[in-house]
Design an enzyme around this catalytic site. Structure first.
Site, PDB file in Angstrom:
ATOM      1  N   HIS A   1      58.636 -73.461 -64.632  1.00  0.00           N
ATOM      2  CA  HIS A   1      57.615 -72.707 -65.248  1.00  0.00           C
ATOM      3  C   HIS A   1      58.198 -71.687 -66.142  1.00  0.00           C
ATOM      4  O   HIS A   1      57.631 -71.576 -67.274  1.00  0.00           O
ATOM      5  CB  HIS A   1      56.736 -72.316 -64.154  1.00  0.00           C
ATOM      6  CG  HIS A   1      55.990 -73.048 -63.214  1.00  0.00           C
ATOM      7  ND1 HIS A   1      55.808 -72.777 -61.970  1.00  0.00           N
ATOM      8  CD2 HIS A   1      55.114 -74.234 -63.597  1.00  0.00           C
ATOM      9  CE1 HIS A   1      55.409 -73.854 -61.296  1.00  0.00           C
ATOM     10  NE2 HIS A   1      54.392 -74.442 -62.354  1.00  0.00           N
TER      11      HIS A   1
ATOM     12  N   LYS B   1      40.822 -76.621 -54.077  1.00  0.00           N
ATOM     13  CA  LYS B   1      42.166 -76.390 -53.375  1.00  0.00           C
ATOM     14  C   LYS B   1      42.213 -75.171 -52.851  1.00  0.00           C
ATOM     15  O   LYS B   1      42.230 -74.206 -53.621  1.00  0.00           O
ATOM     16  CB  LYS B   1      43.291 -76.945 -54.285  1.00  0.00           C
ATOM     17  CG  LYS B   1      43.806 -78.046 -54.641  1.00  0.00           C
ATOM     18  CD  LYS B   1      45.171 -78.304 -54.909  1.00  0.00           C
ATOM     19  CE  LYS B   1      45.369 -78.235 -56.632  1.00  0.00           C
ATOM     20  NZ  LYS B   1      46.650 -78.556 -57.123  1.00  0.00           N
TER      21      LYS B   1
ATOM     22  N   ARG C   1      57.726 -83.187 -67.002  1.00  0.00           N
ATOM     23  CA  ARG C   1      59.002 -83.180 -66.492  1.00  0.00           C
ATOM     24  C   ARG C   1      59.494 -84.641 -66.742  1.00  0.00           C
ATOM     25  O   ARG C   1      60.701 -84.905 -67.072  1.00  0.00           O
ATOM     26  CB  ARG C   1      59.070 -83.035 -65.139  1.00  0.00           C
ATOM     27  CG  ARG C   1      58.983 -81.535 -64.672  1.00  0.00           C
ATOM     28  CD  ARG C   1      58.281 -81.402 -63.296  1.00  0.00           C
ATOM     29  NE  ARG C   1      56.712 -81.381 -63.550  1.00  0.00           N
ATOM     30  CZ  ARG C   1      55.902 -80.965 -62.552  1.00  0.00           C
ATOM     31  NH1 ARG C   1      56.705 -80.118 -61.604  1.00  0.00           N
ATOM     32  NH2 ARG C   1      54.882 -81.110 -62.554  1.00  0.00           N
TER      33      ARG C   1
ATOM     34  N   SER D   1      56.301 -76.932 -57.702  1.00  0.00           N
ATOM     35  CA  SER D   1      55.856 -76.014 -56.770  1.00  0.00           C
ATOM     36  C   SER D   1      55.693 -76.653 -55.399  1.00  0.00           C
ATOM     37  O   SER D   1      56.379 -76.089 -54.114  1.00  0.00           O
ATOM     38  CB  SER D   1      54.413 -75.326 -56.945  1.00  0.00           C
ATOM     39  OG  SER D   1      54.451 -74.656 -58.177  1.00  0.00           O
TER      40      SER D   1
END
Ligand code: ADP
Length: 161
Positions: free
Chosen positions: A17, A41, A90, A128
């Site tokens: 990040h 979440k 990514r 993460s």
């Protein structure tokens, strides 16, 4: 003045990040990194903890602000006079979701464009979720997260409440 928003969960912020953020800060006049409250979440860290850790991790980048928000990202962007959203890519696996998200945001608000950035190869694999997995199993996360995050999580494990 070109303002960009970098929205995400950042639970917790990683070197991946941070690299995206540094790249964005060289392109735009101001970048607001904004932690999204996600009603569905429950996070690993609270939004307040994430914001605090991001603030510590970005203190050397002058044109970056840290915030959190609820609701639609496009509404948050409009409120801050930003017409660019930053997202990171990514691998091909990120592509489908990110493409759908960017097209949804553009259908909601045509003026808002998404800019995709990549990291240096050495940060590309970091996520993460893998960091949380390593941490939960007692592994060393210092190579993957800023110092403030590593320190905070090590103290948290030493003093569970
Ligand atoms: P989300 O917002 O989907 O919950 P995150 O908060 O983890 O996901 O990430 C925010 C953004 O940063 C996403 O666009 C994600 O693809 C990107 N990102 C996360 N880690 C990396 C990395 N190592 N390299 C490039 N982009 C990344």
């Amino acid at each position: 003045m070109k303002i960009a928003i970098y929205p995400g969960s950042f639970d917790p912020i990683t070197y991946g990040h941070l690299d995206i953020l540094k790249n964005a800060s060289e392109i735009f006049d101001k970048v607001i990194i904004a932690v999204a409250h996600n009603g569905a979440k429950t996070g690993f860290l609270s939004v307040e903890e994430r914001v605090e850790l991001i603030k510590k991790s970005v203190k050397d980048i002058e044109n970056v602000e840290v915030d959190s928000f609820e609701g639609l990202t496009v509404e948050y962007a409009k409120k801050h006079d930003a017409n660019v959203l930053i997202r990171g890519l990514r691998a091909v696996s990120d592509f489908e979701f990110e493409m759908q998200l960017s097209q949804t945001n553009s259908a909601l608000c045509d003026e808002i464009k998404t800019v995709f950035l990549t990291t240096k190869p050495k940060y590309n694999f970091i996520s993460s979720s893998t960091i949380k997995e390593i941490y939960a199993n007692g592994g060393d996360i210092s190579k993957f997260v800023p110092e403030a995050v590593d320190k905070y999580l090590n103290e948290k494990i030493a003093k569970p409440c």
